[in-house]
Motif scaffolding. Sequence first.
Motif, PDB file in Angstrom:
ATOM      1  N   LEU A  63       0.827  -1.199   0.000  1.00 44.84           N
ATOM      2  CA  LEU A  63       0.000   0.000   0.000  1.00 44.84           C
ATOM      3  C   LEU A  63       0.862   1.249   0.000  1.00 44.84           C
ATOM      4  N   ALA A  64       0.313   2.283  -0.582  1.00 46.38           N
ATOM      5  CA  ALA A  64       0.971   3.577  -0.496  1.00 46.38           C
ATOM      6  C   ALA A  64       0.747   4.118   0.909  1.00 46.38           C
ATOM      7  N   GLU A  65       1.574   5.020   1.305  1.00 44.93           N
ATOM      8  CA  GLU A  65       1.424   5.636   2.622  1.00 44.93           C
ATOM      9  C   GLU A  65       0.139   6.438   2.655  1.00 44.93           C
ATOM     10  N   PRO A  66      -0.560   6.419   3.792  1.00 41.83           N
ATOM     11  CA  PRO A  66      -1.796   7.213   3.873  1.00 41.83           C
ATOM     12  C   PRO A  66      -1.493   8.710   3.816  1.00 41.83           C
ATOM     13  N   ALA A  67      -2.327   9.410   3.110  1.00 42.81           N
ATOM     14  CA  ALA A  67      -2.173  10.857   2.995  1.00 42.81           C
ATOM     15  C   ALA A  67      -2.796  11.524   4.219  1.00 42.81           C
ATOM     16  N   ALA A  68      -2.607  12.815   4.324  1.00 39.24           N
ATOM     17  CA  ALA A  68      -3.170  13.563   5.450  1.00 39.24           C
ATOM     18  C   ALA A  68      -4.688  13.451   5.425  1.00 39.24           C
ATOM     19  N   GLY A  69      -5.267  13.150   6.546  1.00 38.81           N
ATOM     20  CA  GLY A  69      -6.710  13.034   6.663  1.00 38.81           C
ATOM     21  C   GLY A  69      -7.237  11.633   6.434  1.00 38.81           C
ATOM     22  N   GLU A  70      -6.412  10.732   5.936  1.00 35.14           N
ATOM     23  CA  GLU A  70      -6.852   9.355   5.728  1.00 35.14           C
ATOM     24  C   GLU A  70      -6.645   8.547   7.011  1.00 35.14           C
ATOM     25  N   LYS A  71      -7.530   7.587   7.237  1.00 37.84           N
ATOM     26  CA  LYS A  71      -7.433   6.734   8.407  1.00 37.84           C
ATOM     27  C   LYS A  71      -6.960   5.354   7.981  1.00 37.84           C
ATOM     28  N   VAL A  72      -6.274   4.666   8.886  1.00 35.43           N
ATOM     29  CA  VAL A  72      -5.835   3.296   8.652  1.00 35.43           C
ATOM     30  C   VAL A  72      -6.518   2.418   9.685  1.00 35.43           C
TER      31      VAL A  72
END
Length: 125
Positions: A63-72
């Motif tokens: 997976l790509a790294e989560p961007a700002a505002g995205e939740k994991v």
Amino acid sequence: MITTISSYSTNYKGSSDKVVRKRSWADRRFERVVVRLAAASLLFVILFTGFTLMKSDASGEHLAEPAAGEKVIYISPGDTLWSIAGGLRKEGEDLRRIIYDLKERNNLSSSTLKAGQLLIIPADY
């Protein structure tokens, strides 16, 4: 005068029964259209092959790294994309669109999830 077979054709000056016809404008136009269609088809095949090769490099494992505002979130046993999307759904939203967005964001080729798998929730949800 005695001539050999090879020089006979070059020395012969007789009239020919063949009528040389100039190609008409319509014939030349048809040939140009056929050449253009062949070139466009070749370009389409090259582009389609290139896009297919680019898309096949994506996998759900990296997976790509989560961007700002995205939740994991971590997938628990029994979780499905439908249940996760149902928890993210706002009034009036189509559940299928949320599932599609989740699959696209996480490069998933199917709807099956494994326990312990990471899932990135887009910032829109």
